[in-house]
Motif scaffolding. Structure first.
Motif, PDB file in Angstrom:
ATOM      1  N   ARG A   1     -13.616  -4.959  -2.135  1.00 54.80           N
ATOM      2  CA  ARG A   1     -12.300  -5.230  -1.531  1.00 54.80           C
ATOM      3  C   ARG A   1     -11.168  -4.674  -2.391  1.00 54.80           C
ATOM      4  O   ARG A   1     -10.105  -4.339  -1.894  1.00 54.80           O
ATOM      5  CB  ARG A   1     -12.134  -6.737  -1.282  1.00 54.80           C
ATOM      6  N   ILE A   2     -11.402  -4.559  -3.697  1.00 52.04           N
ATOM      7  CA  ILE A   2     -10.385  -3.929  -4.555  1.00 52.04           C
ATOM      8  C   ILE A   2     -10.180  -2.492  -4.077  1.00 52.04           C
ATOM      9  O   ILE A   2      -9.062  -1.988  -3.996  1.00 52.04           O
ATOM     10  CB  ILE A   2     -10.827  -3.952  -6.036  1.00 52.04           C
ATOM     11  N   GLU A   3     -11.299  -1.865  -3.716  1.00 48.75           N
ATOM     12  CA  GLU A   3     -11.211  -0.486  -3.217  1.00 48.75           C
ATOM     13  C   GLU A   3     -10.374  -0.439  -1.936  1.00 48.75           C
ATOM     14  O   GLU A   3      -9.529   0.427  -1.770  1.00 48.75           O
ATOM     15  CB  GLU A   3     -12.640  -0.013  -2.932  1.00 48.75           C
ATOM     16  N   HIS A   4     -10.585  -1.432  -1.043  1.00 52.37           N
ATOM     17  CA  HIS A   4      -9.793  -1.475   0.205  1.00 52.37           C
ATOM     18  C   HIS A   4      -8.316  -1.677  -0.115  1.00 52.37           C
ATOM     19  O   HIS A   4      -7.447  -1.080   0.513  1.00 52.37           O
ATOM     20  CB  HIS A   4     -10.247  -2.640   1.096  1.00 52.37           C
ATOM     21  N   LEU A   5      -8.061  -2.547  -1.083  1.00 54.48           N
ATOM     22  CA  LEU A   5      -6.673  -2.857  -1.434  1.00 54.48           C
ATOM     23  C   LEU A   5      -5.984  -1.612  -2.008  1.00 54.48           C
ATOM     24  O   LEU A   5      -4.806  -1.361  -1.731  1.00 54.48           O
ATOM     25  CB  LEU A   5      -6.669  -3.997  -2.461  1.00 54.48           C
ATOM     26  N   LEU A   6      -6.731  -0.844  -2.782  1.00 51.17           N
ATOM     27  CA  LEU A   6      -6.160   0.397  -3.319  1.00 51.17           C
ATOM     28  C   LEU A   6      -5.883   1.379  -2.181  1.00 51.17           C
ATOM     29  O   LEU A   6      -4.849   2.045  -2.166  1.00 51.17           O
ATOM     30  CB  LEU A   6      -7.123   1.020  -4.344  1.00 51.17           C
ATOM     31  N   LYS A   7      -6.787   1.425  -1.203  1.00 52.09           N
ATOM     32  CA  LYS A   7      -6.576   2.329  -0.055  1.00 52.09           C
ATOM     33  C   LYS A   7      -5.338   1.912   0.718  1.00 52.09           C
ATOM     34  O   LYS A   7      -4.520   2.732   1.115  1.00 52.09           O
ATOM     35  CB  LYS A   7      -7.784   2.276   0.899  1.00 52.09           C
ATOM     36  N   GLU A   8      -5.214   0.602   0.952  1.00 56.63           N
ATOM     37  CA  GLU A   8      -4.073   0.082   1.717  1.00 56.63           C
ATOM     38  C   GLU A   8      -2.775   0.328   0.942  1.00 56.63           C
ATOM     39  O   GLU A   8      -1.748   0.671   1.536  1.00 56.63           O
ATOM     40  CB  GLU A   8      -4.288  -1.414   1.990  1.00 56.63           C
ATOM     41  N   SER A   9      -2.827   0.174  -0.372  1.00 53.95           N
ATOM     42  CA  SER A   9      -1.633   0.434  -1.194  1.00 53.95           C
ATOM     43  C   SER A   9      -1.251   1.907  -1.097  1.00 53.95           C
ATOM     44  O   SER A   9      -0.077   2.235  -0.929  1.00 53.95           O
ATOM     45  CB  SER A   9      -1.889   0.079  -2.661  1.00 53.95           C
ATOM     46  N   ALA A  10      -2.256   2.781  -1.200  1.00 53.45           N
ATOM     47  CA  ALA A  10      -1.967   4.225  -1.127  1.00 53.45           C
ATOM     48  C   ALA A  10      -1.390   4.574   0.242  1.00 53.45           C
ATOM     49  O   ALA A  10      -0.496   5.414   0.354  1.00 53.45           O
ATOM     50  CB  ALA A  10      -3.240   5.017  -1.397  1.00 53.45           C
ATOM     51  N   ARG A  11      -1.867   3.898   1.274  1.00 54.46           N
ATOM     52  CA  ARG A  11      -1.392   4.198   2.638  1.00 54.46           C
ATOM     53  C   ARG A  11       0.102   3.909   2.792  1.00 54.46           C
ATOM     54  O   ARG A  11       0.821   4.678   3.429  1.00 54.46           O
ATOM     55  CB  ARG A  11      -2.197   3.371   3.659  1.00 54.46           C
ATOM     56  N   VAL A  12       0.579   2.827   2.205  1.00 55.50           N
ATOM     57  CA  VAL A  12       1.986   2.464   2.424  1.00 55.50           C
ATOM     58  C   VAL A  12       2.929   3.039   1.354  1.00 55.50           C
ATOM     59  O   VAL A  12       4.141   2.879   1.464  1.00 55.50           O
ATOM     60  CB  VAL A  12       2.192   0.934   2.536  1.00 55.50           C
ATOM     61  N   LEU A  13       2.357   3.674   0.331  1.00 49.84           N
ATOM     62  CA  LEU A  13       3.220   4.277  -0.694  1.00 49.84           C
ATOM     63  C   LEU A  13       3.637   5.680  -0.283  1.00 49.84           C
ATOM     64  O   LEU A  13       2.866   6.415   0.337  1.00 49.84           O
ATOM     65  CB  LEU A  13       2.459   4.383  -2.022  1.00 49.84           C
ATOM     66  N   LYS A  14       4.861   6.065  -0.673  1.00 51.17           N
ATOM     67  CA  LYS A  14       5.287   7.453  -0.478  1.00 51.17           C
ATOM     68  C   LYS A  14       4.475   8.348  -1.423  1.00 51.17           C
ATOM     69  O   LYS A  14       3.946   7.853  -2.429  1.00 51.17           O
ATOM     70  CB  LYS A  14       6.761   7.579  -0.864  1.00 51.17           C
ATOM     71  N   PRO A  15       4.464   9.661  -1.165  1.00 50.04           N
ATOM     72  CA  PRO A  15       3.804  10.546  -2.148  1.00 50.04           C
ATOM     73  C   PRO A  15       4.482  10.333  -3.508  1.00 50.04           C
ATOM     74  O   PRO A  15       5.706  10.163  -3.574  1.00 50.04           O
ATOM     75  CB  PRO A  15       4.105  11.956  -1.598  1.00 50.04           C
ATOM     76  N   ASP A  16       3.697  10.331  -4.540  1.00 54.73           N
ATOM     77  CA  ASP A  16       4.182  10.073  -5.909  1.00 54.73           C
ATOM     78  C   ASP A  16       4.655   8.638  -6.139  1.00 54.73           C
ATOM     79  O   ASP A  16       5.239   8.332  -7.183  1.00 54.73           O
ATOM     80  CB  ASP A  16       5.342  11.018  -6.318  1.00 54.73           C
ATOM     81  N   GLY A  17       4.430   7.767  -5.154  1.00 54.51           N
ATOM     82  CA  GLY A  17       4.802   6.356  -5.323  1.00 54.51           C
ATOM     83  C   GLY A  17       3.992   5.740  -6.452  1.00 54.51           C
ATOM     84  O   GLY A  17       2.904   6.201  -6.791  1.00 54.51           O
ATOM     85  N   ARG A  18       4.536   4.687  -7.042  1.00 57.90           N
ATOM     86  CA  ARG A  18       3.870   4.075  -8.208  1.00 57.90           C
ATOM     87  C   ARG A  18       3.278   2.715  -7.864  1.00 57.90           C
ATOM     88  O   ARG A  18       3.887   1.941  -7.126  1.00 57.90           O
ATOM     89  CB  ARG A  18       4.864   3.839  -9.322  1.00 57.90           C
ATOM     90  N   LEU A  19       2.158   2.466  -8.486  1.00 62.21           N
ATOM     91  CA  LEU A  19       1.486   1.177  -8.311  1.00 62.21           C
ATOM     92  C   LEU A  19       1.381   0.502  -9.676  1.00 62.21           C
ATOM     93  O   LEU A  19       0.878   1.112 -10.631  1.00 62.21           O
ATOM     94  CB  LEU A  19       0.080   1.428  -7.742  1.00 62.21           C
ATOM     95  N   PHE A  20       1.870  -0.722  -9.772  1.00 66.26           N
ATOM     96  CA  PHE A  20       1.759  -1.497 -11.011  1.00 66.26           C
ATOM     97  C   PHE A  20       0.877  -2.705 -10.739  1.00 66.26           C
ATOM     98  O   PHE A  20       1.162  -3.479  -9.813  1.00 66.26           O
ATOM     99  CB  PHE A  20       3.134  -1.982 -11.476  1.00 66.26           C
ATOM    100  N   VAL A  21      -0.159  -2.859 -11.530  1.00 73.68           N
ATOM    101  CA  VAL A  21      -1.091  -3.968 -11.297  1.00 73.68           C
ATOM    102  C   VAL A  21      -1.363  -4.697 -12.609  1.00 73.68           C
ATOM    103  O   VAL A  21      -1.668  -4.068 -13.625  1.00 73.68           O
ATOM    104  CB  VAL A  21      -2.441  -3.447 -10.721  1.00 73.68           C
ATOM    105  N   ALA A  22      -1.266  -6.024 -12.573  1.00 69.26           N
ATOM    106  CA  ALA A  22      -1.638  -6.843 -13.743  1.00 69.26           C
ATOM    107  C   ALA A  22      -2.855  -7.683 -13.364  1.00 69.26           C
ATOM    108  O   ALA A  22      -2.868  -8.296 -12.286  1.00 69.26           O
ATOM    109  CB  ALA A  22      -0.487  -7.752 -14.154  1.00 69.26           C
ATOM    110  N   VAL A  23      -3.852  -7.675 -14.226  1.00 66.33           N
ATOM    111  CA  VAL A  23      -5.090  -8.440 -13.956  1.00 66.33           C
ATOM    112  C   VAL A  23      -5.626  -9.017 -15.256  1.00 66.33           C
ATOM    113  O   VAL A  23      -5.265  -8.556 -16.339  1.00 66.33           O
ATOM    114  CB  VAL A  23      -6.202  -7.528 -13.361  1.00 66.33           C
TER     115      VAL A  23
END
Ligand SMILES: C[S@@+](CC[C@H](N)C(=O)[O-])C[C@H]1O[C@@H](n2cnc3c(N)ncnc32)[C@H](O)[C@@H]1O
Length: 284
Positions: A170-192
């Protein structure tokens, strides 16, 4: 002959017998029941406890307050991200990171997603207390795995302690969904919670300490006795996050390049307790 299981699957589900042999702490037997988890977060957010003149939600007493230090460290990494027009936070919880985002980026349009209405209400109360303009932040009650169309075109996504409650697939799905809604070159910040201590920029002593802390946490995580006690005492809530190797997940997805990372910790009364990793990734 059956197909070989992908490495991440075997690590997730089959290796708990070897719990003590894996120094990477990646071998938690993940407890995951989507409906149960949703109900637990909601009841911990909805239950409010009087502390002197204040009313505090149970989630903050159990988790939210202790995660604040890492949310502030995440903010330090996020601060270098220029001036994003649209920011999305996934899994806002009781709103500590959201409030920091609203303070740092007053000109940005911020969207806060959570599937728990109790958490959304708790976030609204915090924003109100911190005197933020409620017009700046829009809350969306939905599942992070199915983000509505209006949420696309984001410059930045931030998320703390959401990826580490998910099974690896599901982490993989979440990364896909994040990439889908981000603009090109958009940034993702994740704390775990950090389950890859040996690849972190920590001193030898810190790695040893946090390795022991992760092992201790693993003993407690989903232990039947503690779970029973926690359910009785805390309105059915019990911890869900477990240490993961977030950099490996992101790299494996092929959707982002990791630009930077930082280390932090969950602190109890100021004392480091569990290791945290914060990453900044750029959409490819
Ligand atoms: C462990 S809490 C972290 C909250 C906050 N980010 C913090 O650092 O305190 C995880 C949050 O994500 C939300 N959440 C978990 N799974 C979700 C999903 N699939 N869709 C939307 N929200 C989710 C929960 O309701 C909870 O508020």
């Amino acid at each position: 002959m059956g197909q070989a299981l992908p490495a991440i699957f075997t690590r997730e589900c089959a290796s708990w017998h070897f719990a003590f042999s894996d120094a990477r702490n990646n071998d938690f037997q993940l407890y995951y029941d989507a409906n149960e988890i949703e109900g637990e977060f909601d009841s911990a957010a909805t239950c409010r406890i009087g502390l002197g003149p204040w009313k505090v939600c149970l989630y903050d007493i159990l988790m939210g307050f202790w995660e604040r230090h890492s949310n502030r460290d995440a903010m330090r990494l996020i601060e270098g991200a220029g001036q994003p027009e649209r920011i999305l936070e996934l899994g806002v919880g009781s709103g500590h990171l959201l409030s920091l985002l609203a303070t740092r980026f007053p000109q940005s349009e911020i969207f806060g997603v959570d599937y728990s209405s109790g958490m959304i209400e708790a976030s609204k109360r915090l924003l109100y207390r911190n005197k933020h303009s409620m017009a700046q932040v829009r809350f969306v009650k939905c599942d992070c795995f199915h983000l509505p169309d209006g949420l696309d075109g984001q410059d930045m996504i931030a998320s703390s302690f959401l990826f580490d409650i998910q099974p690896y697939e599901r982490i993989e799905h979440l990364l896909k969904e994040s990439a889908r809604v981000l603009k090109p070159d958009g940034r993702l910040f994740v704390a775990v919670l950090d389950g890859a201590l040996e690849s972190s920029r920590r001193s030898w002593l810190e790695r040893k300490f946090f390795s022991m802390a992760n092992s201790f946490y693993r003993l407690c995580y989903r232990s039947e006795g503690l779970r029973w006690l926690s359910h009785k005492l805390f309105k059915g809530y019990y911890t869900h996050c477990r240490p993961i190797d977030i950099e490996a997940c992101v790299e494996r997805s092929g959707l982002f390049s990791i630009r930077s990372s930082a280390v932090s910790s969950i602190r109890i009364c100021g004392v480091p307790f569990l290791p945290v990793r914060i990453i900044e990734a750029v959409k490819r």
